[in-house]
Each structure stands twice: as structure tokens, then as C-alpha cells.
Design a protein around this motif. Sequence first.
Motif, PDB file in Angstrom:
ATOM      1  N   THR C  35       0.850  -1.190   0.000  1.00  0.00           N
ATOM      2  CA  THR C  35       0.000   0.000   0.000  1.00  0.00           C
ATOM      3  C   THR C  35       0.879   1.231   0.000  1.00  0.00           C
ATOM      4  N   VAL C  36       0.544   2.189  -0.877  1.00  0.00           N
ATOM      5  CA  VAL C  36       1.330   3.422  -0.903  1.00  0.00           C
ATOM      6  C   VAL C  36       0.429   4.591  -0.514  1.00  0.00           C
ATOM      7  N   LEU C  37       0.912   5.421   0.390  1.00  0.00           N
ATOM      8  CA  LEU C  37       0.213   6.656   0.760  1.00  0.00           C
ATOM      9  C   LEU C  37       0.922   7.810   0.054  1.00  0.00           C
ATOM     10  N   THR C  47       1.933  11.547   9.618  1.00  0.00           N
ATOM     11  CA  THR C  47       1.197  11.379  10.876  1.00  0.00           C
ATOM     12  C   THR C  47       0.417  10.079  10.864  1.00  0.00           C
ATOM     13  N   LEU C  48      -0.248   9.795   9.729  1.00  0.00           N
ATOM     14  CA  LEU C  48      -1.015   8.569   9.623  1.00  0.00           C
ATOM     15  C   LEU C  48      -0.110   7.357   9.797  1.00  0.00           C
ATOM     16  N   LEU C  49       1.066   7.470   9.205  1.00  0.00           N
ATOM     17  CA  LEU C  49       2.047   6.392   9.321  1.00  0.00           C
ATOM     18  C   LEU C  49       2.448   6.161  10.778  1.00  0.00           C
ATOM     19  N   THR C  50       2.658   7.239  11.508  1.00  0.00           N
ATOM     20  CA  THR C  50       3.076   7.083  12.908  1.00  0.00           C
ATOM     21  C   THR C  50       1.954   6.438  13.726  1.00  0.00           C
ATOM     22  N   LEU C  51       0.710   6.760  13.394  1.00  0.00           N
ATOM     23  CA  LEU C  51      -0.391   6.165  14.155  1.00  0.00           C
ATOM     24  C   LEU C  51      -0.557   4.683  13.813  1.00  0.00           C
ATOM     25  N   ILE C  52      -0.484   4.376  12.512  1.00  0.00           N
ATOM     26  CA  ILE C  52      -0.609   2.969  12.104  1.00  0.00           C
ATOM     27  C   ILE C  52       0.498   2.155  12.755  1.00  0.00           C
ATOM     28  N   THR C 194       3.302  -7.472   4.815  1.00  0.00           N
ATOM     29  CA  THR C 194       2.544  -6.312   4.374  1.00  0.00           C
ATOM     30  C   THR C 194       3.520  -5.153   4.279  1.00  0.00           C
ATOM     31  N   VAL C 195       3.463  -4.419   3.186  1.00  0.00           N
ATOM     32  CA  VAL C 195       4.388  -3.289   3.021  1.00  0.00           C
ATOM     33  C   VAL C 195       3.578  -2.020   2.903  1.00  0.00           C
ATOM     34  N   LEU C 196       3.950  -1.026   3.671  1.00  0.00           N
ATOM     35  CA  LEU C 196       3.260   0.260   3.671  1.00  0.00           C
ATOM     36  C   LEU C 196       4.296   1.336   3.387  1.00  0.00           C
ATOM     37  N   ILE C 197       4.085   2.098   2.332  1.00  0.00           N
ATOM     38  CA  ILE C 197       5.071   3.090   1.918  1.00  0.00           C
ATOM     39  C   ILE C 197       4.401   4.449   1.800  1.00  0.00           C
ATOM     40  N   THR C 198       5.080   5.490   2.291  1.00  0.00           N
ATOM     41  CA  THR C 198       4.623   6.835   1.948  1.00  0.00           C
ATOM     42  C   THR C 198       5.593   7.378   0.906  1.00  0.00           C
ATOM     43  N   SER C 199       5.068   7.988  -0.113  1.00  0.00           N
ATOM     44  CA  SER C 199       5.947   8.534  -1.149  1.00  0.00           C
ATOM     45  C   SER C 199       5.172   9.471  -2.046  1.00  0.00           C
ATOM     46  N   ASP C 211      -0.225  -2.428  -4.848  1.00  0.00           N
ATOM     47  CA  ASP C 211      -1.586  -2.972  -4.892  1.00  0.00           C
ATOM     48  C   ASP C 211      -2.638  -1.908  -4.623  1.00  0.00           C
ATOM     49  N   THR C 212      -2.370  -1.047  -3.649  1.00  0.00           N
ATOM     50  CA  THR C 212      -3.337  -0.016  -3.285  1.00  0.00           C
ATOM     51  C   THR C 212      -2.637   1.329  -3.227  1.00  0.00           C
ATOM     52  N   LEU C 213      -3.243   2.351  -3.825  1.00  0.00           N
ATOM     53  CA  LEU C 213      -2.695   3.698  -3.782  1.00  0.00           C
ATOM     54  C   LEU C 213      -3.702   4.589  -3.067  1.00  0.00           C
TER      55      LEU C 213
END
Lengths: 381, 332, 226
Positions: C35-37, C47-52, C194-199, C211-213
Motif C-alpha cells: 500500500t502506498v500513501l 502522521t497517519l504512518l506514525t499512528l498505524i 505487508t508493506v506500507l510506503i509513503t511517497s 496494490d493499493t494507492l
Amino acid sequence: MHPALERRRHLLDFAVRSLARRPTKNLGLVVVYALVVFLLASVMLFGAAIRREASTMLAQGPEITAQAMVMGRHDLARTADVEALRGLRGVRRVEPRLWGYLWDSAGAANYTLMVPPASDPARRVAKGKAVVGEGVARARKLAVGKMLFLVSPSGRFLRTTVTEILPASTALVSSDLVLLEESDFRAFFELPAGVWTDVALVVANPAEVKTVAEKASLRLPGFRFVTRADMARTAEALFSWREGLALALLAGALLAFVILAFDKASGLSAEEKREIGILKAIGWETSDVIALKLWEGGLVSGFAFLIGVVAAWGHVFLFSAGLFEPVLKGWSTLYPRLALEPSIDALELATLGVLTVVPYIAAILVPVWRTASTDPDAVMR
Amino acid sequence: MIFHPPILALIGASALSGTVLAASAGFAARLLAKWDPASGSERQIGLERTTYLVSTVVAFVLVVEAVSLVLFAFNADRMAPLFVGAMCAVGSLNASPWGFPTLWAKIVVFFAAFVWLVIDRVDNRTRDYALIRVKYAGLLILAPLVLAEAGLELAYFLDLKADTITSCCGKLFGEGKPDIGGDLASLDPRLALGLLGGGLAVAVGLGLAAPRHRLAAVLHGLAAVAVFGFALAAIVAAIGPYIYEQPHHHCPFCILKREYGHVGFALYLPLFLATGAGLASGVLAALPPPASLAAAMPTVQRRLTRVSIGGFLLFALVAGTAIGRSGLALLG
Amino acid sequence: MIELSGLTKVYNQGRPNQVEALRGVDLAIADGRVTVLRGPSGSGKTTLLTLIGCLARPTTGRIRIDGETVSGLPERFLTQVRRRTFGFVFQRFNLVRGLSALDNVMLPALPLGVAHRRLKEKAFALLDHFGIAERAGLAVESLSGGEAQRVAIARALINDPAVVIADEPTASLDGERVGQFIAIADELKRSGKTVLITSHDPRITRAAIVDTLVTMADGRIVEGTP
């Protein structure tokens, strides 16, 4: 190894390496800390050693000293009084003593002039001769064979030859002593025969000392009877009090150190703050960081304490505590040069620990906690 | 009498403990008023963060109090020569009416801090701070105790005066001093040992049942305190004389000294630990049981009672060995 | 599965410099996916990343991880969840200076009391897997950007987390390195993580592995909630 122990080992290991990574800051703190420990430990070791010396020496004195009193002041004892005491049961020996003080302007000091007791024939001084303490010898630049001239308050002149200088090992009580022959002494102070300064009572059974003193005080109600235990207690209390006073004066130094410790623990560099933030972010709990920082504090304390105590031990026992002699020894200007018997005990060490390590740890508690409470998300922003 | 180094250290340590706990009590009052674990507000996060500080502070105070207790006893022994008629620590403590109350206060503070820390540890294992209100209400009791102890200690040291020679004094020392003996010393050694043995048996039995039955745990706590008392009485009346091989030497402090192989430590350390653990177990069981602890509580109780039983048995072993090896025949 | 409902985060609450970083976010992150934010700076994605990642608590709202509500947990439990669930790769890598690469990789596991030798072997194996085993003993200051990132990734994996979070991973990398990072992310996904990326780097947002943007702006999700 159990995980809890392994964790402790990891934290300790990290603490050691953490300290090593900032050598200047930590070394500076250790040096100041060690200096504070050194100062306090020197005072305590010295005071304790002096008290031990004094009590060992007092143990050789008579069990009871009887002094005549008039109007609350010390009076001379007479032969009749001495005879009255001879009859007391339990008293092995009654020894009338001759001694007095003399202000000597030549040496600018007070001396204690004394006639050695008859029971100690080895100490007998011949007429025209004198045995002096090492402090007197220093003040008047005497050596064996040289002349000692004394002038009494009434102008009486006494010329003696020094035959011996008392050993330094007894200096604490003999430094200002001048031993003379009886007739020289009486002539110098213009004392007729049959009067004495005080009377020493040697009691056979130490358990009887109190009863003997009681009986004696009934026989001679105008006298006061000071037991050896009384004197030992007084000396102990006095030296201990002086030691405590010196420590209290050092409280200023201790306070300054505590403030320094607080300051150092609070004033983290940006790099250190960053590091804590990273630790929190990668999964260290607040309690893990607190434990780490307390280990660091403990290591610093340990090193500083060890260095300070060893240095103090050397200062007191190898260098005769050059810094503190005036405060703790003197009631006269003749400071004895003493070589003290080295020793240390657990109570002293524990006291020292409570006086130094406890305030340090207390000072860093809040800064450590504040550091450890860094927001883990701070590294993200 | 203040200016003796160990006394300066003791007063300093007590003052420090009292100050930090007084500050903690202030926080406790704030926490009890504003605590809301469901909230994510900055105030709540700040409160949670500060609980770490308080836990660390109380642990620090516990260590300081433990060291201070030992230092107090040893210093009292060291000071004994300064008081006429005092042969050891008991004499020094009797030299002022504040002496023994200070000692008791120190012991009470030690146990109170110990119990608090156990509750703190248990609370930290819950996900919902189940015991936090109880804990911080307890802090409001602990803080005044520590302050009272500091006050008693100060009063004691201020009141002490060494029996030194004063220039005008012509009278003898020792007249009219209170007798150093006590009721404990005159207790029949058979009775003392019997009470101790019986108490130990009851405490151990209750301790074994404690993990399964709440009432047993509560009673175990009470029994632990009783055993502590019986143990002290037994040390004074019987165990001490056996160790000293002297029927009239009842001092509970001299057994800590080198000439008796420091055996006092081997007696007192397990005793204090066992009593503390037993007391903590009882207090925990007496509290209304929170739901989040229901699963964990038996494990916690088991651990505590294990320490408690182990400590008491070790004490009994050391005491029994000391009596067995003694050349004295007190009961025969 | 990570579920977020009604999340808000307010900094400096009640003060003049109050900031509403998140204004009500609902999101579900599926397991085993990338998932990419994305969004401009100030959009709230960090901020969302820190909460997750359980680095902070939401002001209001709820976070559930595999059915367990974690948002109200006390800090020590939050940390435990974070330790076992998440591995972080920070934008600036955030490696501890003065320590070697190997020591950095071991850091997250130290408070867990893992046996020292086992930990060292595991850390070394991770560095070896990313091709930088020979740099293990070097201080991290002497590593290149790409090497530092791989150390950071190894560190993130030391506790075998189920979720790897990377914040702006390509911000300081050249084209070749970006490709290497994408390959690593793909490998993680294939191993079940599970991979979560902000970019906001188009090379990432348009990569095939995504997979998800999710697009964010002004503290809210504007595009891409499933």
C-alpha cells in the motif's frame, strides 16, 4: 541465559559503549565526581583514623583521674587526700601527679610540663634534664644534647638539657610535652612539697571502675573523678563532631556537584536526543531507556567512587592528609606529625556511598526520565 | 549530635526520600482526579508518562530505605561507646525516646514501599491500568509515612547527647539511666521458639493454598506479618543468645557483626524478603479483583508465595543451624 | 489486517499553535499487499504512518490490528505491539552514529533479551542477504546512501515483523537504487509481509508492485479508500 538477565546484559553492554562514545563529556563528569568523593572520603578516613589512634592511646592511661575542685575550678590535691584514696578497696595503685601548662613566647606555643609518674622508672628524668615531645622540639629547634630554657609566669628561669625527643607515634598526645624532674618542676612553678596537680587511680578490675569512683567521691566529696571511659567518649565525640563539621562545610561542594550532574543529564546534545528518539522509534520502551541511562549513571558512579576512595586513602595514609590537618587535629599550635594506621571499614564506605552516590542518582532521575519519555514519533517529524 | 558523618548521611537520605515522595504524592492527587485511560489527549499521555517517573522514584526510595536501615543499625552500634551504659546498638537507641520508634518507622516504610512496588509491577502487566487508582491512593499513604520516618529520625538525632565530660560536672555518669533490658528479653525462649515454629507452619500452609484461594492469600499476608513479629521476638529471646552462646546477651543487632560471622544478615535478609512478599500477596488478594487480572493473578500469587515460603524456610534453616551448632543449652 | 476508523490527531491541543494533522481517517490495509500513501507535505501521511505503526496514539478514533484494538493501550503494550508487528525504515534512515552496521541491526532486539550469539548471527545473515555483509563491522557514517538504506531495512526485519513501513524511501536515492528498493519491496511482499510506503515519487506510486494507492490531502483521504 534467562531473557531478563540477557536483557540486562545487553543494556549494560550498550551503556558501556554509549559512555565510551562520548569520552570528553563523561570523563569530565567522572573527574569532578571523583574529586567530590575524594574530599569527603579524605575527611572521613582521616577522622576515623585519628579517633582510632586517640582511643588506642587513651587505653594506656589510668582508669580514674581524681581532681580537687574549688568554686568549680581545678584545685591542687594534698598529701592527705592522696592518703585518703590509698585506703580504697579495689584500687591497685594511687599515683599523685604533677603537671601544668606553660605559655612559651619563644616558641609561641603552650607546652604541657609534667613529672613522669613514679610507677614508670624508665621514664625518670634526671635533675637538670628534660624529655620533650616532637612538637616542642620543632618549635624550639631542639635536638638531643641541646639546651632548653624556660621562663615561668613569675619570672623563674629553668635551664635543662634535652636527653630525648618522644617518638612521633605518640605525637597525638605527647607533641607539646616537656618531662622534668620533680624538684625542677616544683622550683619552677613555686610549688611546695605535699601538693599535687591531680591523682591517678589504677583499678584492678575494669568492671569495678564505676563503684570505685563512687566510693572515692564519697570519701572526697570536694573532688571530681573522671574515668577513662569518660575521656574516651569525649575524645570520640569531639573528633567525630569535628569530622562531621568538616563534612557539613563540604556540603557546598556536594551541592554544586549535584547541580552539575543534573545539568549534564538534562543538557543532552542534539545527537544524544536523536539517538534516544531512534531507540524509542525502533521499539525500545521508556523503561528500557530509563534502565539504560541508570546503568550509565551507575557506571559513572562506580568509577568515580572507586577513584575517589583510592585517592583519598592514598592522601590520608600515604601523604598524612596534608590538606586537612589544621581543621581536625589542633587545639594547640603544635600540630603533631602523625603516620596514621591505614584502615577502612564497611560503615565508612556505606556512609560515603550514601553521601555521594545517592544524591547523584537522585539528581539524574528526572532528567533521565524526561529523556526517556521522548516521543517515538519525534524522529518522523 | 548531628555532626557525625553517618548521621549526616542518614538525615540527608531521609530528607531526600521524603522530598521526592512528597512531590510524587502531589502527582498522585492530580492523577486520581484527572485519569482517563480511554482518552488520547495530551494530558492523559502526560499522566501516563509521569507514572514511569513515579515508579522509578519509589524503587529508588526503596533501595535508599533498605541501605538506610542497615546504616542506621550499624551506626547505632558504632555510637554505643558515646553513651554510658550502652554496650551496643540497643543502648544507643534507648538513649533517646525517639530511637526505637525511628527503627520501627524505617521497617514499616521498607515494607510499604516493597508492597507498593509489587502492586506497581502487577498493574503494569494489565492492559487497562487495572490497579492504578489503588496504587496512587496507596502513594498518598506512603508519602506521609516516609515524611514521618524522616521526622522521627531527625528528632532522634537532635535529641541524642553524648555523655561527655563537662567542665563543671562533678557527678558521676550512669545514675538514673533506664535499664537496657526489655520485655522481649525476658520472654521464655521455649515460648518464643514455639510461637515462631507454629507461625511458620501456618504461614507456609496458607502460602501453599494462596494461589488457588483468595482468602488463603489474605490470611497468608497476615500470617507473614505475625511471623515477622514472632521471628524478632525469637531472635531476642532465644536465637540471639544461642548465637552469642550467652544466655543474657539479647541484642538483635550484634549478630550482624563480624565476630558472629555476619550471620544476622543470613537471618534478616530472607526474613524481610519473605515478609514483604507475603504481605504483598495478602494485600493483592485483599483488593477487589480486576477483570483484566483474573487470568494472571494465580501466577502472580504463586510467584509471591514462592518467595515468601522460600524466605521463611531459609530463615528457619539458618536459625535452626545456629541453634544446633551452639554450645549453649538454653532449653534443657 | 489493519483497520482505522475515525482517526484524528491534534498536536498542541488547546494552545495557539494547535495543528489538526488528521481530520477523520477511515482505512483498511490488507495483509500481504503493498500500500502506498501519497500526498503533498502537510497532507498528514507521515502522521497517519506514525499512528498505524503505533508510534503515537490518536486523539480520537480507533485502530485495530488483526481484530485487537490497540489505540487505547498503555505505552508499554503499544511498544510491544509495535515491536512484534512493525519494522520501520525511516526517511533519513535514522541509524545510530558511532555504532557499526551490525550493531545497528541488532538494536531493536536488545531489550527483548534474545541470546547474544543468536542475535548476532541473525543480524549478520540479514546483512548478507542484502549483499552488505562485508560492511557489517564498519561505522554507519562510512556507508553510502544505498548501503545505509539496506542496513535500515535489515534493522527493520530483525524481529520478523508482519508489516514493514517505509517513509519516503527513495527521497535520497538515484534511479538504480530506486529499482533496487522496489525489488526488495517486491521480495518482502512475496514472503508474505505487508508493506506500507509513503511517497510522492512517481517511480514508486506508479510501480507495478503497488496494490493499493491512497491519496491524502489536508488531513483526509481524498482518493483510494477500499
